[in-house]
Design an enzyme around this catalytic site. Sequence first.
Site, PDB file in Angstrom:
ATOM      1  N   ASP A  79       0.801  -1.231   0.000  1.00 15.40           N
ATOM      2  CA  ASP A  79       0.000   0.000   0.000  1.00 15.40           C
ATOM      3  C   ASP A  79       0.832   1.278   0.000  1.00 15.40           C
ATOM      4  O   ASP A  79       1.990   1.296   0.388  1.00 15.40           O
ATOM      5  CB  ASP A  79      -0.958   0.015   1.202  1.00 15.40           C
ATOM      6  CG  ASP A  79      -0.239  -0.121   2.532  1.00 15.40           C
ATOM      7  OD1 ASP A  79       0.728  -0.904   2.620  1.00 15.40           O
ATOM      8  OD2 ASP A  79      -0.639   0.561   3.500  1.00 15.40           O
ATOM      9  N   GLU A 136      -0.756  -1.881   5.073  1.00 17.95           N
ATOM     10  CA  GLU A 136       0.137  -1.855   6.240  1.00 17.95           C
ATOM     11  C   GLU A 136      -0.019  -0.557   6.997  1.00 17.95           C
ATOM     12  O   GLU A 136       0.010  -0.526   8.219  1.00 17.95           O
ATOM     13  CB  GLU A 136       1.598  -2.036   5.798  1.00 17.95           C
ATOM     14  CG  GLU A 136       2.575  -2.242   6.956  1.00 17.95           C
ATOM     15  CD  GLU A 136       2.917  -0.959   7.706  1.00 17.95           C
ATOM     16  OE1 GLU A 136       2.978  -1.002   8.949  1.00 17.95           O
ATOM     17  OE2 GLU A 136       3.099   0.079   7.071  1.00 17.95           O
TER      18      GLU A 136
HETATM   19 ZN   LIG Z   1       5.071   3.794   6.476  1.00 18.43          ZN
HETATM   20 ZN   LIG Z   2       6.400   1.131   5.549  1.00 20.01          ZN
END
Ligand SMILES: [Zn+2]
Ligand SMILES: [Zn+2]
Length: 391
Positions: A79, A136
């Site tokens: 991401d 994440e």
């Molecule tokens: Zn980051």
């Molecule tokens: Zn990262």
Amino acid sequence: MPILNRIAEFHDDMTAWRRDFHQHPELNFQEVRTSGIVAQKLREFGCDEVITGIATTGVVGVIRGRGEGGAIGLRADMDALPIHEESGVPHASTTPGIMHACGHDGHTTMLLGAARYLAETRNFSGTAYMIFQPAEEMGGGGEVMVKEGLFERFPMDRVYGLHNWPNIPAGEIQWRTGPVMAAVADIRIAITGKGAHGAMPHNGNDPIVIAAQIVTALQSIVARNVEPVEAGVVTIGEIKGGNAFNVIPEVVTLRGTARWFLPEVGDILETKVKALASGIAAAFGATAEVHFDRMYPATVNEPASTELATRAARAVAGDAKVKELAKPTMGGEDFSFMLNAKDGAYLMLGAGRSPTDPGVHHPRYDFNDEVLPVGASWWATLVEQQLPRRD
Ligand SMILES: [Zn+2]
Ligand SMILES: [Zn+2]
């Protein structure tokens, strides 16, 4: 065994993949294009199975070695962040307001590189799982993958992750046993008083004054409640309330974050944030609604896995470039959910071009393509070392 020669041969390919990902960043759980390319490449490389749709956009590629053996997982995040890119590079983001400012484009590319090499050479026994996770940064995609049965569907002995780090010279790999990244909570406090004319405060109950007391008092928690040798942070990063110079508002909201390593420190921070905010508001005759939402646990490296990860790092980067991380960081990382469920380790891959390189989450940050073969070789070497060929 330095950088694997075969991986070095397709450094240019990896650079092209990385820059393509960089041009097309996607936010948490929206990594549709990215995960589509990942799945397509894994199939092209000849992975035995490619499973998509885990945690919405997550992908797992399964590569079987020659004969029976154990299994390990390698994890990369896909991401991007809601930051407007200012890097000025030719491959800059084509999506306004979104950029790969944390180098997950590089992480995804390095794991694809490892997958290509492993699927081609199969110089190992057992099974290697290539785990590409969404979200994440803000969505806890790692947690969702674990909840959706990642480790039951793909039984593995250990799981490994890495993060590029612009403040460490390119090509160095740093390791640490125990905590490497902190546990993270999101703090939200809404103080409700009573609005009034700014010149007639006796008719109201000023939540701005109460908020000021609370912000100040929260800074006593780490100083006076946490044992001085342990780490803890309470930060209020946002105060919202009022919109006129002569009006006392009704409500003020505070938002901030808490960080810690030890679970008992997290409990102290939560208990005291709630007690101080509610108690102070009550003492002023107002109310405080307090949320202390735990987002990520601490990222804790298991000792034996860290040792194995370090051995692979030495093989790839050479002894001189493998160093112990001097101290953990208070940043958070959702690989922690995988390490809570499975033994493993998370290492830092140096990616700095110069000491003044912009850090991660900076609008001028861009992943350093020079280290692509280092990370890919580290992952591939982990598999070859831990799952040696028996034929
Ligand atoms: Zn980051
Ligand atoms: Zn990262």
